[in-house]
Design a protein around this motif. Structure first.
Motif, PDB file in Angstrom:
ATOM      1  N   ARG A  53      78.502 105.864 -71.169  1.00 32.44           N
ATOM      2  CA  ARG A  53      78.494 105.747 -72.628  1.00 32.44           C
ATOM      3  C   ARG A  53      79.576 104.779 -73.091  1.00 32.44           C
ATOM      4  O   ARG A  53      79.371 103.979 -74.012  1.00 32.44           O
ATOM      5  CB  ARG A  53      78.720 107.131 -73.243  1.00 32.44           C
ATOM      6  CG  ARG A  53      78.611 107.166 -74.769  1.00 32.44           C
ATOM      7  CD  ARG A  53      78.692 108.592 -75.255  1.00 32.44           C
ATOM      8  NE  ARG A  53      79.930 109.223 -74.800  1.00 32.44           N
ATOM      9  CZ  ARG A  53      80.077 110.538 -74.656  1.00 32.44           C
ATOM     10  NH1 ARG A  53      79.072 111.351 -74.909  1.00 32.44           N
ATOM     11  NH2 ARG A  53      81.227 111.043 -74.251  1.00 32.44           N
ATOM     12  N   TRP A  54      80.742 104.794 -72.430  1.00 35.39           N
ATOM     13  CA  TRP A  54      81.834 103.882 -72.783  1.00 35.39           C
ATOM     14  C   TRP A  54      81.439 102.439 -72.522  1.00 35.39           C
ATOM     15  O   TRP A  54      81.678 101.558 -73.346  1.00 35.39           O
ATOM     16  CB  TRP A  54      83.078 104.261 -71.983  1.00 35.39           C
ATOM     17  CG  TRP A  54      84.300 103.481 -72.351  1.00 35.39           C
ATOM     18  CD1 TRP A  54      85.195 103.767 -73.339  1.00 35.39           C
ATOM     19  CD2 TRP A  54      84.774 102.272 -71.725  1.00 35.39           C
ATOM     20  NE1 TRP A  54      86.200 102.822 -73.379  1.00 35.39           N
ATOM     21  CE2 TRP A  54      85.962 101.898 -72.405  1.00 35.39           C
ATOM     22  CE3 TRP A  54      84.309 101.489 -70.681  1.00 35.39           C
ATOM     23  CZ2 TRP A  54      86.690 100.767 -72.047  1.00 35.39           C
ATOM     24  CZ3 TRP A  54      85.029 100.352 -70.323  1.00 35.39           C
ATOM     25  CH2 TRP A  54      86.209 100.005 -71.007  1.00 35.39           C
ATOM     26  N   SER A  77      79.114 101.127 -75.097  1.00 41.59           N
ATOM     27  CA  SER A  77      79.759 100.854 -76.384  1.00 41.59           C
ATOM     28  C   SER A  77      80.609  99.586 -76.344  1.00 41.59           C
ATOM     29  O   SER A  77      80.841  98.964 -77.384  1.00 41.59           O
ATOM     30  CB  SER A  77      80.627 102.048 -76.796  1.00 41.59           C
ATOM     31  OG  SER A  77      81.769 102.168 -75.966  1.00 41.59           O
ATOM     32  N   LYS A  78      81.083  99.205 -75.165  1.00 41.58           N
ATOM     33  CA  LYS A  78      81.998  98.069 -75.053  1.00 41.58           C
ATOM     34  C   LYS A  78      81.316  96.764 -74.657  1.00 41.58           C
ATOM     35  O   LYS A  78      81.831  95.683 -74.946  1.00 41.58           O
ATOM     36  CB  LYS A  78      83.096  98.385 -74.028  1.00 41.58           C
ATOM     37  CG  LYS A  78      83.996  99.549 -74.405  1.00 41.58           C
ATOM     38  CD  LYS A  78      84.775  99.262 -75.680  1.00 41.58           C
ATOM     39  CE  LYS A  78      85.676 100.438 -76.031  1.00 41.58           C
ATOM     40  NZ  LYS A  78      86.424 100.205 -77.298  1.00 41.58           N
TER      41      LYS A  78
END
Length: 269
Positions: A248-249, A252-253
């Protein structure tokens, strides 16, 4: 602890020990930590701490913090070779050896492989350290108490299932840690993250976690105690939750992060 008789085909009966029983039950409940990681309640280290916890109080350089995490468990494993007699048998020797080798590898990786640029919460380092130390001590002690109990009908160490999984796990984990270490620029203070590639990184974001889980499953198959299987389950759920949070990180990045790359298990999760 009352244990279903059918499971004694694969597992030693649980020893009559209040300490081991409490630790086993507690470890089963700790499996919920994986859900907390997946929901964003992350242990305060690495990129998740920087992302979600701007206020840092007591902190250590990451390398120091990680050494504190792993060294006591390694020393407990080393000490067990003196504390428990050689007459305990081959399986006991293998349980102690696999646990000691696992944490020796982690200590050596912290010193020679991983590159660090951030900090780690002191209380987090101490909490992880105590957890690994207690897990190592309890794993060895629980197996030692099981030596006089009826043996499991099926030996999962022979012809090498447990040791085979442990070897694959520790080798695969080390290989993917090498890949991750080469992503980080070799200058102090560099906080840049890149999308990993090579090995199984084209299929999952955390192949190093996948192989670490395989290593712990291997240890549990070597030991064949209720506690060792509880520890493997807890490790699998925690790292599964952390893998989910990591994916998920990355999404998002990095706008171009490939959606087909799973969190932990290729093509599945």
């Amino acid at each position: 602890m009352v244990w279903p008789a059918a499971l004694t085909i694969f597992i030693y009966p649980s020893p009559r020990s209040v300490f081991v029983t409490v630790m086993t039950i507690t470890t089963f409940f700790q499996a919920s930590a994986g859900l907390s990681e997946a929901r964003g309640t992350n242990i305060k280290y690495s990129k998740f701490w920087r992302a979600n916890s701007p206020a840092r109080k007591a902190q250590l350089p990451s390398r120091t913090g990680m050494l504190i995490c792993y060294t006591p468990a390694f020393l407990a494993g080393v000490a067990s070779f003196w504390l428990f007699p050689a007459s305990a048998g081959l399986r006991s020797l293998l349980v102690r050896s696999t646990l000691t080798l696992h944490f020796l590898k982690r200590v050596l990786e912290v010193i020679f492989v991983h590159k660090y640029s951030g900090y780690m919460a002191t209380n987090t380092s101490c909490m992880i350290s105590f957890s690994y130390f207690l897990t190592t001590v309890t794993s060895i002690y629980a197996h030692y108490l099981s030596l006089d109990l009826p043996k499991a009908a099926i030996d999962l160490t022979i012809p090498g299932l447990g040791l085979g999984l442990f070897t694959v796990g520790i080798a695969g984990n080390f290989y993917h840690h090498l890949i991750l270490s080469r992503l980080r620029a070799d200058q102090p203070g560099d906080d840049t993250y890149k999308v990993p590639s090579g090995g199984l990184f084209g299929l999952v974001v955390c192949p190093h976690y996948l192989f670490e889980i395989l290593g712990f499953i291997g240890i549990s198959l070597v030991s064949q105690t209720v506690y060792s299987f509880a520890s493997a389950l807890t490790m699998a759920t925690y790292l599964g939750g952390r893998s989910y949070a990591t994916r998920r990180w990355y999404l998002s990045k990095f706008e171009d992060f490939p959606r087909h790359v799973k969190a932990l298990v290729p093509f599945v999760f």
